[in-house]
Design a protein around this motif. Sequence first.
Motif, PDB file in Angstrom:
ATOM      1  N   VAL A 184      40.381  39.276  49.302  1.00  0.00           N
ATOM      2  CA  VAL A 184      40.310  38.617  47.988  1.00  0.00           C
ATOM      3  C   VAL A 184      40.259  37.103  48.142  1.00  0.00           C
ATOM      4  N   GLY A 206      42.686  39.221  42.051  1.00  0.00           N
ATOM      5  CA  GLY A 206      43.781  39.507  42.987  1.00  0.00           C
ATOM      6  C   GLY A 206      44.798  40.452  42.388  1.00  0.00           C
ATOM      7  N   GLY A 226      37.975  43.724  42.546  1.00  0.00           N
ATOM      8  CA  GLY A 226      39.362  43.704  43.002  1.00  0.00           C
ATOM      9  C   GLY A 226      39.919  45.103  43.181  1.00  0.00           C
TER      10      GLY A 226
END
Length: 177
Positions: free
Chosen positions: A68, A91, A140
């Motif tokens: 990330v 994230g 994510g």
Amino acid sequence: MRKILQVIIVTVLLVTLPSQAKESLEQSGDVLHLLLPATALASTLIVEDDYQGTWQLVQSGVASRLVVEVLKYSIEKDRPDGSGDDSFPSGHSADTFAAATFINQRYGWQYGVPSFAVASYVAYTRVASDQHHVEDLMAGAAIGILAGWYFTDPYKGISIVPIASSDTYGVYISGRF
């Protein structure tokens, strides 16, 4: 022992029921973003006394977060609210989906389903609070799921793995009955 994990997950859900206010919604997502991985960690250290599981959780969390951060640094995408250029990928989504995947792989679907529901709610709060676009969340989530799946040994029973390709989306379920 598994009952304790169920109680922890239900408590987390009940404590963080949000109101419809934007700040409250965002705060509830932030709290769950921390509580889901903490619940996974507590389940390995306290409930199960499972140091191998702890190491697998740490590996999946660190790998997910590294990917990330590299992508956020490499791809400067503006947040919907204009607060920064680190929107892609999310994230919060990566962290919570890595923890949910760990819980699912390690303890089975009965704990995985509520964990994925929590992770999905966290992702929802990021869009609803104008912190991310949907594609940021999807990336994510994919990073977190892949890291959790790669580093976590499957539960002795049922394994649930998401599948996605250019023309196919679904879930692969395998196990012995």
